[in-house]
Enzyme design. Sequence first.
Site, PDB file in Angstrom:
ATOM      1  N   HIS A   8     -11.906   1.936   2.418  1.00  0.00           N
ATOM      2  CA  HIS A   8     -11.300   2.670   1.303  1.00  0.00           C
ATOM      3  C   HIS A   8     -12.239   2.952   0.143  1.00  0.00           C
ATOM      4  O   HIS A   8     -11.797   3.082  -0.992  1.00  0.00           O
ATOM      5  CB  HIS A   8     -10.076   1.897   0.788  1.00  0.00           C
ATOM      6  CG  HIS A   8      -8.903   1.974   1.705  1.00  0.00           C
ATOM      7  ND1 HIS A   8      -7.650   1.525   1.369  1.00  0.00           N
ATOM      8  CD2 HIS A   8      -8.790   2.472   2.960  1.00  0.00           C
ATOM      9  CE1 HIS A   8      -6.813   1.723   2.377  1.00  0.00           C
ATOM     10  NE2 HIS A   8      -7.485   2.290   3.361  1.00  0.00           N
ATOM     11  N   LYS A  35      -7.050   2.609  -2.650  1.00  0.00           N
ATOM     12  CA  LYS A  35      -7.676   3.547  -1.717  1.00  0.00           C
ATOM     13  C   LYS A  35      -8.386   4.644  -2.516  1.00  0.00           C
ATOM     14  O   LYS A  35      -8.029   4.928  -3.651  1.00  0.00           O
ATOM     15  CB  LYS A  35      -6.598   4.151  -0.814  1.00  0.00           C
ATOM     16  CG  LYS A  35      -7.157   4.906   0.385  1.00  0.00           C
ATOM     17  CD  LYS A  35      -6.069   5.169   1.430  1.00  0.00           C
ATOM     18  CE  LYS A  35      -6.646   5.924   2.612  1.00  0.00           C
ATOM     19  NZ  LYS A  35      -5.710   6.042   3.719  1.00  0.00           N
ATOM     20  N   ASP A  92      -9.752  -2.913   1.215  1.00  0.00           N
ATOM     21  CA  ASP A  92      -9.896  -2.415   2.588  1.00  0.00           C
ATOM     22  C   ASP A  92     -11.298  -1.830   2.709  1.00  0.00           C
ATOM     23  O   ASP A  92     -11.698  -0.970   1.909  1.00  0.00           O
ATOM     24  CB  ASP A  92      -8.806  -1.350   2.835  1.00  0.00           C
ATOM     25  CG  ASP A  92      -8.802  -0.823   4.263  1.00  0.00           C
ATOM     26  OD1 ASP A  92      -9.891  -0.486   4.769  1.00  0.00           O
ATOM     27  OD2 ASP A  92      -7.719  -0.713   4.851  1.00  0.00           O
ATOM     28  N   ASP A 132      -7.589  -4.038   9.786  1.00  0.00           N
ATOM     29  CA  ASP A 132      -6.835  -2.794   9.635  1.00  0.00           C
ATOM     30  C   ASP A 132      -7.566  -1.654  10.331  1.00  0.00           C
ATOM     31  O   ASP A 132      -8.447  -1.027   9.752  1.00  0.00           O
ATOM     32  CB  ASP A 132      -6.603  -2.485   8.151  1.00  0.00           C
ATOM     33  CG  ASP A 132      -5.640  -1.321   7.973  1.00  0.00           C
ATOM     34  OD1 ASP A 132      -5.077  -0.861   8.998  1.00  0.00           O
ATOM     35  OD2 ASP A 132      -5.447  -0.866   6.831  1.00  0.00           O
ATOM     36  N   GLU A 151      -2.975  -2.924  -2.633  1.00  0.00           N
ATOM     37  CA  GLU A 151      -4.135  -2.349  -1.928  1.00  0.00           C
ATOM     38  C   GLU A 151      -4.509  -0.967  -2.464  1.00  0.00           C
ATOM     39  O   GLU A 151      -3.697  -0.056  -2.501  1.00  0.00           O
ATOM     40  CB  GLU A 151      -3.823  -2.239  -0.433  1.00  0.00           C
ATOM     41  CG  GLU A 151      -4.962  -1.604   0.376  1.00  0.00           C
ATOM     42  CD  GLU A 151      -4.653  -1.521   1.875  1.00  0.00           C
ATOM     43  OE1 GLU A 151      -3.522  -1.856   2.282  1.00  0.00           O
ATOM     44  OE2 GLU A 151      -5.551  -1.097   2.631  1.00  0.00           O
ATOM     45  N   ASP A 177     -12.767   8.965   8.234  1.00  0.00           N
ATOM     46  CA  ASP A 177     -11.751   8.042   8.735  1.00  0.00           C
ATOM     47  C   ASP A 177     -12.041   6.624   8.289  1.00  0.00           C
ATOM     48  O   ASP A 177     -13.186   6.176   8.331  1.00  0.00           O
ATOM     49  CB  ASP A 177     -11.689   8.090  10.265  1.00  0.00           C
ATOM     50  CG  ASP A 177     -10.684   7.083  10.797  1.00  0.00           C
ATOM     51  OD1 ASP A 177      -9.523   7.124  10.346  1.00  0.00           O
ATOM     52  OD2 ASP A 177     -11.055   6.237  11.625  1.00  0.00           O
ATOM     53  N   TRP A 210       0.867  -1.178   0.000  1.00  0.00           N
ATOM     54  CA  TRP A 210       0.000   0.000   0.000  1.00  0.00           C
ATOM     55  C   TRP A 210       0.904   1.229   0.000  1.00  0.00           C
ATOM     56  O   TRP A 210       1.854   1.302   0.782  1.00  0.00           O
ATOM     57  CB  TRP A 210      -0.927   0.055   1.216  1.00  0.00           C
ATOM     58  CG  TRP A 210      -1.656   1.371   1.236  1.00  0.00           C
ATOM     59  CD1 TRP A 210      -2.697   1.738   0.437  1.00  0.00           C
ATOM     60  CD2 TRP A 210      -1.342   2.523   2.022  1.00  0.00           C
ATOM     61  NE1 TRP A 210      -3.051   3.038   0.683  1.00  0.00           N
ATOM     62  CE2 TRP A 210      -2.244   3.548   1.655  1.00  0.00           C
ATOM     63  CE3 TRP A 210      -0.374   2.791   3.002  1.00  0.00           C
ATOM     64  CZ2 TRP A 210      -2.209   4.820   2.229  1.00  0.00           C
ATOM     65  CZ3 TRP A 210      -0.340   4.063   3.575  1.00  0.00           C
ATOM     66  CH2 TRP A 210      -1.264   5.061   3.191  1.00  0.00           C
ATOM     67  N   HIS A 220      -8.776  -6.188   4.144  1.00  0.00           N
ATOM     68  CA  HIS A 220      -8.466  -5.396   5.331  1.00  0.00           C
ATOM     69  C   HIS A 220      -9.821  -5.002   5.905  1.00  0.00           C
ATOM     70  O   HIS A 220     -10.469  -4.099   5.394  1.00  0.00           O
ATOM     71  CB  HIS A 220      -7.670  -4.136   4.967  1.00  0.00           C
ATOM     72  CG  HIS A 220      -6.198  -4.369   4.910  1.00  0.00           C
ATOM     73  ND1 HIS A 220      -5.283  -3.350   4.775  1.00  0.00           N
ATOM     74  CD2 HIS A 220      -5.480  -5.515   5.019  1.00  0.00           C
ATOM     75  CE1 HIS A 220      -4.071  -3.876   4.785  1.00  0.00           C
ATOM     76  NE2 HIS A 220      -4.154  -5.173   4.914  1.00  0.00           N
ATOM     77  N   ASP A 237     -10.447   3.898   9.640  1.00  0.00           N
ATOM     78  CA  ASP A 237      -9.746   2.943  10.496  1.00  0.00           C
ATOM     79  C   ASP A 237     -10.274   2.797  11.915  1.00  0.00           C
ATOM     80  O   ASP A 237      -9.498   2.632  12.844  1.00  0.00           O
ATOM     81  CB  ASP A 237      -8.257   3.325  10.538  1.00  0.00           C
ATOM     82  CG  ASP A 237      -7.648   3.330   9.152  1.00  0.00           C
ATOM     83  OD1 ASP A 237      -7.628   2.273   8.521  1.00  0.00           O
ATOM     84  OD2 ASP A 237      -7.216   4.399   8.693  1.00  0.00           O
TER      85      ASP A 237
END
Length: 422
Positions: A266, A232, A263, A330, A230, A298, A189, A290, A300
């Site tokens: 993302h 995003k 993810d 993640d 990965e 955000d 990533w 992920h 995460d």
Amino acid sequence: MSSLQERVRVNYETAKSQYAELGVDTEKALSRLGDIAISLQCWQGDDVQGFEQESCELDGGIAVTGNYLGRARNADQLRTDLEEAIRLIPGRQRLNLHAIYAETGGKSVPRNELGVAQFQSWIDWAKQRGVGLDFNPTYFSHPLSSDGLTLSHPKESIRRFWIDHGICCRKIGVAMGEAIGSPCVTNVWIPDGSKDTPVDRKGPRERLADSLDQIFAEELDPHHQLDSVESKLFGIGSESYVVGSHEFYLGYAIKNGTLLCIDSGHFHPTEMISDKISSVMNWVDQLLLHISRGVRWDSDHVVLLSDDVRAIAQELVRGNYLDRVHIGLDFFDATINRVAAWVLGTRSVSKALLLALLEPIDQLRAMEEAGDLTSRLALMEELRTLPFGAVWDMFCESHNTPTDRTWMQEIKQYEREVLLNR
Ligand code: RNT
Ligand code: ZN
């Protein structure tokens, strides 16, 4: 047998017969769940700091907020915390390491010179505990990534540095996989992108493709190491343009036979990755997930047993994809006990998988095929209130792990005895 154990058993027997009425075998579900490994992200334990000598502030468009006591300051503390987390999580775990978690013995080892020696203690630790290892080159928190560009950098010398870092990391991945006896997923990533509208969207993507080709040029044994990329949508400071977008990496993975990493934080907030799984699995052989929880900007937050996570698990089970999908977590949160964050997040994913394994899938499919969408909807709704918790408690119990009511007490004790003294 304690009274708690007794109660778990009694409740389980009732639940078992209730599921059996729907044609669901709880024993089979429990045993399948016990085979699924979830990869814990090492970076939850120390706010993505790592142990590099000349450490840089966390950047790359990811951020950790919070100041909860007891952050792991070195590898030994991080391992102790992970052991505590693993003790409180039923089922199988892997550990997902980043290159900045190298142990260099007080020396400074540049990222483009890292080797397996700096990860030997991690390998020994993982081997001893029967924990698989996954790995990530670190393309952030470094002077050469400070302008937000790495593998797509226009300056050849900087791009070279990061290509070499990727090459080192794949070799470390091979060594990890070989030592442990299970393939190490090495996931790339990069943070590359720009805050404001770029004029050239094409150049950086062409450079990224070329960098990846160079990193993956050497063929490595897939029994030991698997490459993953990965994507995003945006990050802090890369709001207008991200070089490694979803389309970019989906295309790259299909063309080059790498894994794709999706993810769950993302994508656009209304986009669920559960719906992407059966599309992507048509074209790529294996997937890395992920699992995260996006909240507004955000990506995460600590994972919970949300509908999104349940839908991901349902897709994995319904599509029979469990053997082709690597499940990783993640998230990073420093506002709560960091060990509890691991435990909570991992247990939630595990619960989602158990719920999916307990679906009366044959009945649901039969209703769908017969066009009886009313019954399908009603049954799906009924499934939410079946005594799933009793089956989950049994899973914890049979893995010698505390049930939901009790693991927080252990965390509190660990906090008092270990974390408070740091
Ligand atoms: C960042 C990506 C990436 C990182 C870790 C630390 O948005 O999700 O996976 O979180 O590599
Ligand atoms: Zn991620």
